[in-house]
Design a protein around this motif. Sequence first.
Motif, mmCIF file in Angstrom:
data_model
loop_
_atom_site.group_PDB
_atom_site.id
_atom_site.type_symbol
_atom_site.label_atom_id
_atom_site.label_comp_id
_atom_site.label_asym_id
_atom_site.label_seq_id
_atom_site.Cartn_x
_atom_site.Cartn_y
_atom_site.Cartn_z
ATOM 1 N N LYS A 536 1.198 -1.768 -0.218
ATOM 2 C CA LYS A 536 -0.172 -0.380 -0.508
ATOM 3 C C LYS A 536 0.735 1.175 0.094
ATOM 4 C CE LYS A 536 -4.421 -0.945 0.136
ATOM 5 N NZ LYS A 536 -5.517 -0.502 -0.818
ATOM 6 N N LEU A 537 2.357 1.374 0.703
ATOM 7 C CA LEU A 537 2.936 2.396 0.611
ATOM 8 C C LEU A 537 4.497 1.966 -0.460
ATOM 9 C CD1 LEU A 537 4.208 4.883 1.861
ATOM 10 C CD2 LEU A 537 4.521 3.765 3.863
ATOM 11 N N ILE A 538 4.218 3.652 -1.068
ATOM 12 C CA ILE A 538 5.748 2.922 -2.031
ATOM 13 C C ILE A 538 6.725 4.756 -1.730
ATOM 14 C CG2 ILE A 538 6.792 2.696 -3.991
ATOM 15 C CD1 ILE A 538 3.488 1.892 -4.425
ATOM 16 N N VAL A 539 7.547 4.024 -1.330
ATOM 17 C CA VAL A 539 8.878 5.536 -0.626
ATOM 18 C C VAL A 539 9.615 5.604 -1.484
ATOM 19 C CG1 VAL A 539 9.959 5.738 1.394
ATOM 20 C CG2 VAL A 539 8.444 5.102 1.664
ATOM 21 N N ILE A 540 9.342 6.305 -2.787
ATOM 22 C CA ILE A 540 10.970 6.482 -3.422
ATOM 23 C C ILE A 540 11.865 7.611 -3.688
ATOM 24 C CG2 ILE A 540 8.893 5.676 -5.548
ATOM 25 C CD1 ILE A 540 8.642 8.258 -6.019
ATOM 26 N N ASP A 541 11.927 7.661 -2.321
ATOM 27 C CA ASP A 541 13.248 8.359 -2.076
ATOM 28 C C ASP A 541 14.602 7.245 -2.055
ATOM 29 O OD1 ASP A 541 15.563 10.314 -1.594
ATOM 30 O OD2 ASP A 541 14.865 10.954 0.869
ATOM 31 N N GLY A 542 15.321 6.819 -2.700
ATOM 32 C CA GLY A 542 16.494 6.102 -2.457
ATOM 33 C C GLY A 542 17.999 6.829 -2.975
ATOM 34 N N GLY A 543 17.611 8.191 -3.090
ATOM 35 C CA GLY A 543 19.282 8.773 -2.918
ATOM 36 C C GLY A 543 20.252 9.550 -4.090
#
Length: 640
Positions: A536-543
């Motif tokens: 349900k959650l996708i976090v797309i800050d990978g650097g």
Amino acid sequence: MNDILMLSQEQLKYLQLLAQKYPSKQAVCTQIINLQAILNLPKGTEHFISDLHGEFEAFAHILNNCSGVIREKVELVFRDILNKSEQSDLCTLIYYPKEKLEMVERERRDTPQWYENTLQNLIELAKLLSSKYTRSKVRKALPEEFSYIIDELLHAQPDEDNNQLVYHEKIIDTIIKTESGSDFILALAALIKRLAVDRLHIVGDIFDRGPHADRILDMLMEYHSLDIEWGNHDILWMGAAAGSAACVAAVIRNNIAYGNMEVLESGYGISLRSLMLFAEKTYPEMELSAAAVRAVSVMLFKLEGQIIRRHPEYGMEERLLLDKMDLQKQTVRIAGEEYALRDAVFPTVDLEAPYALTEEEQLVMDELQLAFRNSERLHRHVSFLYSHGSMYNCYNQNLLFHGCIPLDEDGNLEGVTFGGRTYQGKAYMDYADRMARQAYFDEESTDCLDFMWYLWCGKRSPLSGRTIKTFERAFVADESTWEEPKNPYYTYCSTEQTCSMILREFGLYAAPSHVINGHTPVRVISGESPVRANGKLIVIDGGFCKAYQKSTGIAGYTLIYNSHGMRIKAHRPFESVEKALEENKDIESQTEVFETERKRMMIGDTDIGIEVAQTIDDLHALLAAYREGIITQELEAADY
């Protein structure tokens, strides 16, 4: 009685307006057929990127290769025709056509045969990518000067005597003979990149840390279809452009601390000369950049103190630390505990009035504020952020925002009170959006300017979501004081229950809905995953930011959402454009397919599809009104 005879006055007025656009039964029928066909085309590809932080070269490459989508299509079309090296060469040509053409010419590979093969390959690729769009939409994407010819090339079909294919070959032959090959390659490369992605989503933080946020914004302003969800670093620059002195000081502090003055001075023409002279004079024992950081930091903490005192509703009194210093003992009292300061060099702080700027500080700040207000290029970029951006976006049943939806300790939506009214969830995000717009467009609104600073670093700001410890990190040696407590959102958001609650708050009830956000780097090196809460959650800050890459272990996540499902892309650091050109070096990416649609998703399943379906219903109502004689067709358009 026929339902059409029971139209309300409002419905009848609407249909009469619609009839101006479709003045006959034939025109209505044609449009219904057209729109019904559109509903059955595959959904366009969406591309999600977050936390760019001024890293222009890496961002430009990701945008050029569409997070690997173009390479995938090249491999699909040419896997039995071109070897891996030839495929990579074609990809690089699409990514950087101008630079690659110059290299081909220097190497004297630009023969008629090379042009013929290259043009044929680009046309085949463009044909595949254009197949999911209407011919009308493809035509709108074509460069005007070559639109007719490229349209012909894309739609040439074999016939009984191969006349169409011969015609096709003659066009290419003429392009080469008239020495127009390079111009056509540039046009086709641009078309391929445009067709590869239908919609781009920038989920916040274009600014700070990296050196070229200005160039990123120039590139985004040329993009065909995008939206931006503001990040805390974006809102900081927007606040500075709007005239907030605290935001100006924070922007300058960030960029000097990161050794990134180029974006200020060269990018936006903001001179730091007065600050540097003041810093050199006030802190002669320090190296100049350190002195400048110290000088602007002290001004920042004074300006922040003034805002916090003006707004007790912010609940940030614990951040008032200048008046808690004992410079004789070289200590500061934080939350009732005494800690040692790194030094006692605060010549501009009057402990009787610690939050008042000195006369010299005020002069420096006035000059810096004026520079931000007068930067034409900055205001062009900030205006673009307002016109294409917002605090959040609901798009195709997904909720996009940068930071968090503030929650309380029990995981419920947290209420925040401003101006005597309490807001939570969607209402709070809408309030923040209104305040941010008013700050820029209403020059008299001091409260809105102060709120821009609050959105940057406020305790319960949805763009920050943590207690910022800038003072402690700058002046206190004890690192235990540096910890920045986060809003409970960052704990609860990993549960499916919380994400479903947040999605419902924004009116998103469909099973495939997701929360998509950035802001918090995913530390892959520590085993963290970007996909959470049972998908349900996708976090797309990978650097993307180079400063983060040691702790994250990668160089950024991006998300691809096409008609087949969702894929997260983990990228390795980008070496350079030179390496890409000379060695066909692409960004190495790993793909994780985490959600596949049972049946291919069509435009009819999207937000646009819902609008199109409603338009079809309206057209059917108009058609019935024509047939019943309630609305009369225009004589010249009537079908006899």
